[in-house]
Design a protein around this motif. Sequence first.
Motif, mmCIF file in Angstrom:
data_model
loop_
_atom_site.group_PDB
_atom_site.id
_atom_site.type_symbol
_atom_site.label_atom_id
_atom_site.label_comp_id
_atom_site.label_asym_id
_atom_site.label_seq_id
_atom_site.Cartn_x
_atom_site.Cartn_y
_atom_site.Cartn_z
ATOM 1 N N GLU A 1 35.474 46.459 52.277
ATOM 2 C CA GLU A 1 36.010 47.534 53.219
ATOM 3 C C GLU A 1 34.996 48.380 53.853
ATOM 4 O O GLU A 1 35.217 49.347 54.630
ATOM 5 C CB GLU A 1 36.920 48.636 52.444
ATOM 6 C CG GLU A 1 38.102 47.828 51.880
ATOM 7 C CD GLU A 1 39.070 48.875 51.136
ATOM 8 O OE1 GLU A 1 40.332 48.638 51.514
ATOM 9 O OE2 GLU A 1 38.674 49.761 50.487
ATOM 10 N N LYS B 1 36.460 55.280 45.338
ATOM 11 C CA LYS B 1 37.693 55.215 45.841
ATOM 12 C C LYS B 1 38.639 56.207 45.199
ATOM 13 O O LYS B 1 39.982 55.847 45.209
ATOM 14 C CB LYS B 1 38.203 53.541 45.972
ATOM 15 C CG LYS B 1 37.202 52.739 46.566
ATOM 16 C CD LYS B 1 37.922 51.457 46.871
ATOM 17 C CE LYS B 1 36.821 50.433 47.510
ATOM 18 N NZ LYS B 1 37.194 49.222 47.938
ATOM 19 N N GLN C 1 38.924 53.589 52.996
ATOM 20 C CA GLN C 1 39.037 52.770 51.745
ATOM 21 C C GLN C 1 40.533 52.818 51.320
ATOM 22 O O GLN C 1 41.623 53.768 51.532
ATOM 23 C CB GLN C 1 38.228 53.162 50.640
ATOM 24 C CG GLN C 1 36.669 53.229 50.965
ATOM 25 C CD GLN C 1 35.950 53.869 49.912
ATOM 26 O OE1 GLN C 1 36.071 55.025 49.272
ATOM 27 N NE2 GLN C 1 34.948 53.282 49.498
ATOM 28 N N THR C 2 40.896 51.754 50.469
ATOM 29 C CA THR C 2 42.136 51.755 49.722
ATOM 30 C C THR C 2 41.974 52.532 48.687
ATOM 31 O O THR C 2 41.208 52.098 47.535
ATOM 32 C CB THR C 2 42.651 50.436 49.461
ATOM 33 O OG1 THR C 2 42.539 49.533 50.715
ATOM 34 C CG2 THR C 2 43.950 50.287 48.757
ATOM 35 N N ARG C 3 43.036 53.185 48.261
ATOM 36 C CA ARG C 3 42.919 54.348 47.089
ATOM 37 C C ARG C 3 42.964 53.576 45.863
ATOM 38 O O ARG C 3 43.832 52.910 45.792
ATOM 39 C CB ARG C 3 44.067 55.421 47.100
ATOM 40 C CG ARG C 3 43.901 56.437 48.309
ATOM 41 C CD ARG C 3 44.830 57.472 48.295
ATOM 42 N NE ARG C 3 46.221 56.935 48.396
ATOM 43 C CZ ARG C 3 47.388 57.708 48.151
ATOM 44 N NH1 ARG C 3 47.371 58.971 47.916
ATOM 45 N NH2 ARG C 3 48.594 56.977 48.332
ATOM 46 N N PHE D 1 41.491 51.202 44.466
ATOM 47 C CA PHE D 1 41.604 49.568 44.673
ATOM 48 C C PHE D 1 40.223 48.834 44.194
ATOM 49 O O PHE D 1 39.014 49.338 44.253
ATOM 50 C CB PHE D 1 41.735 48.917 45.944
ATOM 51 C CG PHE D 1 41.707 47.442 46.228
ATOM 52 C CD1 PHE D 1 43.069 46.882 45.992
ATOM 53 C CD2 PHE D 1 40.729 46.875 46.328
ATOM 54 C CE1 PHE D 1 42.839 45.252 46.000
ATOM 55 C CE2 PHE D 1 40.720 45.413 46.691
ATOM 56 C CZ PHE D 1 41.891 44.874 46.284
ATOM 57 N N ARG E 1 45.547 43.385 48.538
ATOM 58 C CA ARG E 1 46.286 44.493 48.767
ATOM 59 C C ARG E 1 47.490 44.500 48.706
ATOM 60 O O ARG E 1 47.899 45.512 49.283
ATOM 61 C CB ARG E 1 45.390 45.192 49.886
ATOM 62 C CG ARG E 1 43.986 45.496 49.537
ATOM 63 C CD ARG E 1 43.176 46.245 50.763
ATOM 64 N NE ARG E 1 41.916 46.475 50.560
ATOM 65 C CZ ARG E 1 40.878 45.616 50.215
ATOM 66 N NH1 ARG E 1 41.170 44.233 50.697
ATOM 67 N NH2 ARG E 1 39.691 45.890 49.902
ATOM 68 N N VAL F 1 50.907 45.157 47.659
ATOM 69 C CA VAL F 1 51.572 46.473 46.864
ATOM 70 C C VAL F 1 52.809 45.735 46.184
ATOM 71 O O VAL F 1 53.663 45.369 46.712
ATOM 72 C CB VAL F 1 51.952 47.696 47.645
ATOM 73 C CG1 VAL F 1 52.739 48.727 46.637
ATOM 74 C CG2 VAL F 1 50.868 48.255 48.421
ATOM 75 N N HIS G 1 48.249 47.784 43.223
ATOM 76 C CA HIS G 1 48.006 46.384 44.120
ATOM 77 C C HIS G 1 48.155 45.338 43.049
ATOM 78 O O HIS G 1 47.832 45.444 42.001
ATOM 79 C CB HIS G 1 46.772 46.594 44.959
ATOM 80 C CG HIS G 1 46.970 47.724 45.959
ATOM 81 N ND1 HIS G 1 46.551 48.934 45.692
ATOM 82 C CD2 HIS G 1 47.239 47.409 47.300
ATOM 83 C CE1 HIS G 1 46.763 49.639 46.890
ATOM 84 N NE2 HIS G 1 47.129 48.791 47.673
#
Length: 312
Positions: free
Chosen positions: A21, A74, A83-85, A87, A174, A176, A212
């Motif tokens: 990312e 993150k 960014q993906t929280r 992850f 990713r 969900v 995820h």
Amino acid sequence: MPDVLGPDYELTVLPMADDDEGEVVASLVRRRAAGPARGAVLYVHGFTDYFFQTHLADHFVARGFDFYGLDLRKYGRSLLPHQTRGFARSVTEYFPEIDEAVRIIRERDGHDHVVLNAHSTGGLIAPLWADRVRGRGLVQALVLNSPFLDLNVPAPLRIAADLLRGTLSRLPARAVLPMVTATAYGTSLHRGHHGEWDFDLEWKPIGGFPVHAAWLGAIRRAQRRLHGGLRVDVPVLVLCAERGLRLRAFVPEAREADVVLDPRAIARWSTSIGTHVTCVRVPGGMHDLVLSPAPVRERVFAEMDRWLDSRL
């Protein structure tokens, strides 16, 4: 640099290696003891969390420890816009920031005695990290607050999740998972609902982060590794609630029980961490024991103090 918690706290940003990312950082918050410190406490938070528990820092500082809170990549202070929280594909991704935080505490700040204090998912990551560095003397004790040692679901669902782990691994990383949002825990904590604590609802939302597929797979691999037995070579204190409840929405009993994890599973698997483990079940405790009502958290502090005094 200054930290959001105020003038008593200092923030150091820890640059980490880029991932898929992009840029990655972790964040180390420090509060110094008034006089010469007897040691240092490094706190690692859980999922959907960050360091905000200033009363925990107050307690250790009053006991003569320098206190450090680590926001993992993150999460919280370390979360970057791209960014993906929360992850991660493996809990080992967090080891570099723990390595660096401990290096700073020992080499820059000169501490010979370091206590690793971790909560929930942090309480799963910390013993795996400590097992990896055993024999090096980097930390002298682990204090785990409701560590995430097993899933809190009925046994048939746990078995099904493990049987489907191959399917989960083939989902987009990713993706969900379709899980019902539970608000019982968040609303039992935040002062805008039924709790007494103020925290950033962007960094710690009431309904939690999305789960995820890759993250759940990483957690189950880590838990199975721990269930197989670690060889952590320092004393370990595991604290958990006496009672657990499965709730989605708030009821008053949510402030007297762990509504996130099953304390029985925590107690069961605690002895898999190492050969010197003490497990204490705390009546009336919540999931984050130091956020429990005042009489309960005072007992939690007393248990930690008594145990640390006997070990350090």
